[in-house]
Design an enzyme around this catalytic site. Structure first.
Site: not given
Ligand code: GLA
Length: 406
Positions: A37, A128, A130, A174, A186, A236
């Site tokens: 995060h 999950a 990933l 996104e 990501d 989130y």
């Molecule tokens: C998700 C979000 C990422 C990041 C992680 C936590 O995967 O898509 O951008 O914030 O949570 O580190």
């Protein structure tokens, strides 16, 4: 590496559209090794792309209609390549991602050359942690480039600047089209991953550095708790808001300083302000700031070839997520504890948003199978659930290529 997603996508394409696709885009999922995060707080992340991927095959078609099939889900979507808003995708989340990429690429790189037909398949576990969604986005963008439909970067060694711009385009898609307020981690991972390497990314400056995982490289073992949550379900965004409220506090406290994100606050300043901060916010901030520090120390450990030290930092990250950021869960903690007592364990933590999904573990080379067996038993004993265990290795980022059927 398994060829299954490609075979499955090609079979689905032949069944849905007949004939042969002319281009393929492929992009990996990712694990976040440190830096939980931190991305949307302007901080540091240390991650690796993994050898599980999404594959998109397809070809241009006359007109301005996109026809897409998901082989995994057996669903189809159809929309205009000049799509201007999400609309009602009959295919749910994956269709929204595909439409979102088309929308963002048109905005940033110009209209697509024509419509197209495409099929996708993947072996990144969905929901999950990933990042199957960013892997879908990047594979789809690279397919568009490979098929000559868009001007986005392609080829075996795309230009760094163009790749960074594409990562930002995909993130915007996104955020603004799909409606998930994620950071850059990501999409960056899906595009910039490298076999046998992790990388560190400064989410403020976008500086990045590849880091060798060592010789022999430890395995990256992903354990799926078999509990799944939807990223867009509000937790989130709630954490983001909690972090922003702490930033607001410091902005008022230090009006002469440009404080935009938690990155602009030091641990010392947090300690000084501790008593005045709201009791939830200060824990969230402590997680983010100590996590940035763990990334710095983790990168040093990898540069020094010290995977044991790196693993210990991962386990400390899990404890901080669990206690301060409160984005773990009883299932993830049970999975972490089962891993901790298993052979070859160097360190582990939850990966991605949290609350459910996966843990990621660094496991000494050659001990991954024994580790996997022990985690299955340990987690089953604690929860009555049998986890999916994926023994992964660091992989290259997204690529595209022409498909030659001759
Ligand atoms: C998700 C979000 C990422 C990041 C992680 C936590 O995967 O898509 O951008 O914030 O949570 O580190």
């Amino acid at each position: 590496m398994s060829k299954r997603p490609e075979d499955i996508a090609r079979a689905a394409f032949a069944e849905a559209f007949g004939g042969h696709p002319t281009a393929l885009g492929r992009a990996p999922g990712r694990v976040e090794l440190l830096g939980n995060h931190t991305d949307y707080n302007g901080g540091l992340v240390l991650a690796a792309a993994i050898d599980r991927s999404t594959v998109v095959v397809g070809r241009p078609s006359a007109g301005r209609t996109a026809r897409v099939r998901s082989a995994n889900l057996g669903e189809a979507d159809e929309f205009s390549v000049d799509v201007t808003h999400p609309g009602e995708s009959p295919s749910g989340t994956w269709g929204r991602y595909v439409r979102g990429v088309t929308w963002a690429i048109r905005q940033d790189l110009g209209p697509l050359a024509s419509g197209f037909e495409a099929a996708l398949a993947g072996d990144v576990p969905i929901g999950a942690g990933l990042s199957s969604s960013a892997s879908l986005q990047a594979a789809f963008a690279l397919f568009l480039a490979g098929a000559g439909l868009s001007a986005s970067p392609g080829g075996p060694d795309p230009d760094e600047v163009a790749k960074l711009a594409l990562a930002q385009t995909l993130r915007r898609s996104e955020n603004e089209f799909v409606g998930v307020a994620s950071g850059l981690l990501d999409q960056f991972s899906a595009l910039f991953g490298r076999a046998e390497h992790a990388f560190v990314l400064d989410c403020r400056s976008l500086d990045h550095e590849l880091l060798p995982l060592g010789h022999p490289a430890p395995a990256i073992v992903v354990c799926d708790s078999k509990t799944s949550r939807r990223l867009a379900d509000g937790m989130y965004n709630r954490r983001r808001a909690e972090c922003e409220r702490v930033v607001e506090h410091f902005r008022n406290l230090k009006p002469d300083r440009p404080i935009r994100q938690l990155r602009d606050v030091t641990l010392e300043e947090l300690e000084d302000a501790w008593g005045d901060l709201d009791p939830i916010g200060r824990l969230r901030a402590r997680h983010i700031l100590t996590e940035n520090d763990r990334v710095v120390r983790g990168a040093q450990a990898l540069r020094a070839g010290d995977s044991a030290r790196f693993g210990a930092l991962m386990s400390a990250s899990h404890a901080s997520s669990r206690d301060d950021f409160e984005n773990s869960s009883p299932a993830l903690d049970a999975l972490f504890e089962a891993a901790e007592e298993s052979p070859g364990f160097l360190g582990g933590k939850l990966s991605g948003a949290g609350w459910a999904g996966c843990t990621v573990n660094l496991v000494r080379a050659g001990e991954a199978e024994a580790f996997a067996e022990s985690v299955r038993t340990g987690y089953d004993l604690r929860t009555g659930l049998v986890p999916d265990v994926h023994i992964c290795h660091a992989a290259d980022g997204a690529t595209c290529r022409a498909i030659d059927e001759t």
